[in-house]
Scaffold this active site. Structure first.
Site, short mmCIF file in Angstrom:
data_model
loop_
_atom_site.label_atom_id
_atom_site.label_comp_id
_atom_site.label_asym_id
_atom_site.label_seq_id
_atom_site.Cartn_x
_atom_site.Cartn_y
_atom_site.Cartn_z
N THR A 105 -3.34 -5.91 0.35
CA THR A 105 -2.83 -4.55 0.61
C THR A 105 -3.73 -3.82 1.60
O THR A 105 -3.28 -2.94 2.33
CB THR A 105 -2.68 -3.73 -0.71
OG1 THR A 105 -3.96 -3.40 -1.22
CG2 THR A 105 -1.88 -4.47 -1.75
N LYS A 152 0.85 -1.20 0.00
CA LYS A 152 0.00 0.00 0.00
C LYS A 152 0.88 1.24 0.00
O LYS A 152 1.85 1.31 0.76
CB LYS A 152 -0.88 -0.02 1.25
CG LYS A 152 -2.24 0.60 1.09
CD LYS A 152 -3.13 -0.10 0.09
CE LYS A 152 -4.59 -0.10 0.48
NZ LYS A 152 -5.38 -0.94 -0.41
N GLN A 211 28.54 21.72 -6.87
CA GLN A 211 29.27 20.48 -6.61
C GLN A 211 30.13 20.61 -5.35
O GLN A 211 30.13 19.74 -4.49
CB GLN A 211 30.19 20.15 -7.82
CG GLN A 211 29.47 19.61 -9.04
CD GLN A 211 29.02 20.68 -10.03
OE1 GLN A 211 28.73 21.82 -9.65
NE2 GLN A 211 28.92 20.32 -11.30
N ARG A 238 26.62 35.42 -8.12
CA ARG A 238 25.32 35.03 -8.68
C ARG A 238 24.37 34.65 -7.55
O ARG A 238 24.77 34.49 -6.40
CB ARG A 238 25.49 33.85 -9.64
CG ARG A 238 25.94 32.57 -8.96
CD ARG A 238 25.96 31.37 -9.89
NE ARG A 238 26.40 30.17 -9.17
CZ ARG A 238 26.41 28.96 -9.69
NH1 ARG A 238 26.05 28.75 -10.93
NH2 ARG A 238 26.81 27.93 -8.95
N HIS A 291 17.75 28.46 -11.66
CA HIS A 291 18.40 29.64 -12.23
C HIS A 291 17.54 30.89 -12.10
O HIS A 291 16.32 30.85 -12.22
CB HIS A 291 18.72 29.39 -13.71
CG HIS A 291 19.52 28.14 -13.94
ND1 HIS A 291 20.76 27.93 -13.37
CD2 HIS A 291 19.25 27.02 -14.67
CE1 HIS A 291 21.22 26.74 -13.74
NE2 HIS A 291 20.31 26.16 -14.52
O1 LIG Z 1 27.34 25.22 -9.71
C1 LIG Z 1 27.19 24.97 -10.92
N1 LIG Z 1 27.61 23.76 -11.40
C2 LIG Z 1 27.49 23.41 -12.73
O2 LIG Z 1 27.90 22.30 -13.14
C3 LIG Z 1 26.90 24.36 -13.57
N2 LIG Z 1 26.62 24.37 -14.90
C4 LIG Z 1 26.03 25.56 -15.19
O3 LIG Z 1 25.62 25.90 -16.35
N3 LIG Z 1 25.93 26.32 -14.07
C5 LIG Z 1 26.47 25.60 -13.05
N4 LIG Z 1 26.61 25.87 -11.73
#
Ligand SMILES: O=c1[nH]c(=O)c2[nH]c(=O)[nH]c2[nH]1
Length: 295
Positions: A58, A11, A228, A176, A256
């Protein structure tokens, strides 16, 4: 000749609410969750030979979700999910795995005239606490997490030095907006029994608080070079803060916010250091994932 390669059933979307009433203080505490429970085992013949004798309905699984919520605490969700999953192994010898997912919804206590209200709550965001648990004959595997924690920082994030070639149009940036919906998980070392989960049960709420704090503090304070790198720093710290965790995972959309050139209108300056009005994008978005384990 076809053969059943894998099978599980149960479920999903079972909504559960539990109240705890403190009779002495009159204070009530509530938990609301959405539970999924899928069973595996010697159930092949129900698929291949219409043999329902191996099927725990279930509907009965749904009933069990309610009954275990009545019999046991639902906080922390990791302990409730363990009792629920183990029940199916103990009760039905032909069931070998119970896959339990719990999503906990936020009900935060109201403060009225500066005082915590005894029985009124509000939804302070769509962030969820999550548990993915597999109860099996050789132990209980638990992955805890946070999902849908939406965050934004208006500066303190850069992205430059990336591959530039004939496919590249993105400008490098040293300042940014960074925004994401955090999905973070921490997988625990396997627990041999429910008793082992129950012993030191405070670990689960403590880990959730640490992971949440680390996520927000690192997001806010890191001079981010990229999603990352910032997420890797979060993983390192959670591994440190939660000694019983084995693997930390993040999945982060990069939401973005585009600059808008308004110079066509009376020469308005709204780009680079003059940018104030942006266009938030609903898609496409970046999606950056990683898992970090102890080496
Ligand atoms: O922090 C980011 N990692 C990316 O791999 C990436 N690629 C992108 O176009 N902007 C960003 N920003």
């Amino acid at each position: 000749m076809p053969s059943l390669a894998s099978a599980r059933y149960g479920k999903d979307n079972v909504r559960v609410y539990k109240v705890h009433r403190n009779q002495e203080t009159g204070v009530q505490t509530v938990t609301e969750m959405t539970v999924c429970c899928l069973l595996e085992g010697e159930i092949e013949t129900s698929y291949t030979q219409a043999d329902n004798s191996v099927v725990v309905a279930t509907d009965s699984i749904k009933n069990t979700i309610y009954i275990k919520a009545k019999e046991h605490p639902v906080d922390p969700p990791e302990l409730y999910a363990s009792y629920l999953g183990q029940h199916f192994l103990d009760k039905y010898p032909h069931i070998s795995k119970a896959n339990i997912n719990v999503i906990v919804h936020r009900w935060t206590r109201m403060e009225i005239d500066g005082k915590p209200h005894p029985h009124s709550f509000f939804r302070d965001g769509e962030e969820k606490r999550t548990v993915e648990l597999v109860a099996a004959r050789d132990g209980i595997s638990i992955k805890s997490g946070i999902d849908g924690l939406t965050v934004l920082k208006s500066t303190g994030s850069a992205f430059h030095g990336f591959v530039r070639d004939e496919y590249t149009s993105l400008a490098e940036t040293w300042d940014r907006i960074l925004s994401t919906d955090v999905n973070a998980t921490w997988a625990w070392k396997k627990f041999p029994t429910v008793a082992a989960v129950a012993e030191g049960v405070e670990r689960f709420n403590a880990a959730w608080e640490s992971a949440r704090k680390i996520t927000m503090k690192t997001f806010a304070e890191d001079e981010s070079a990229s999603v990352q790198n910032t997420m890797y720093k979060m993983c390192e710290q959670i591994l440190d803060a939660v000694p019983e965790s084995e693997v930390i995972g993040y999945s982060l959309p990069n939401k973005h916010y585009f600059e808008i050139d308004l110079s066509w209108h009376k020469g308005l300056k709204n780009t680079g250091k003059d940018a104030e009005v942006y266009a938030p994008q609903s898609g496409p978005n970046g999606l950056i994932k990683c898992e970090v384990s102890r080496s």
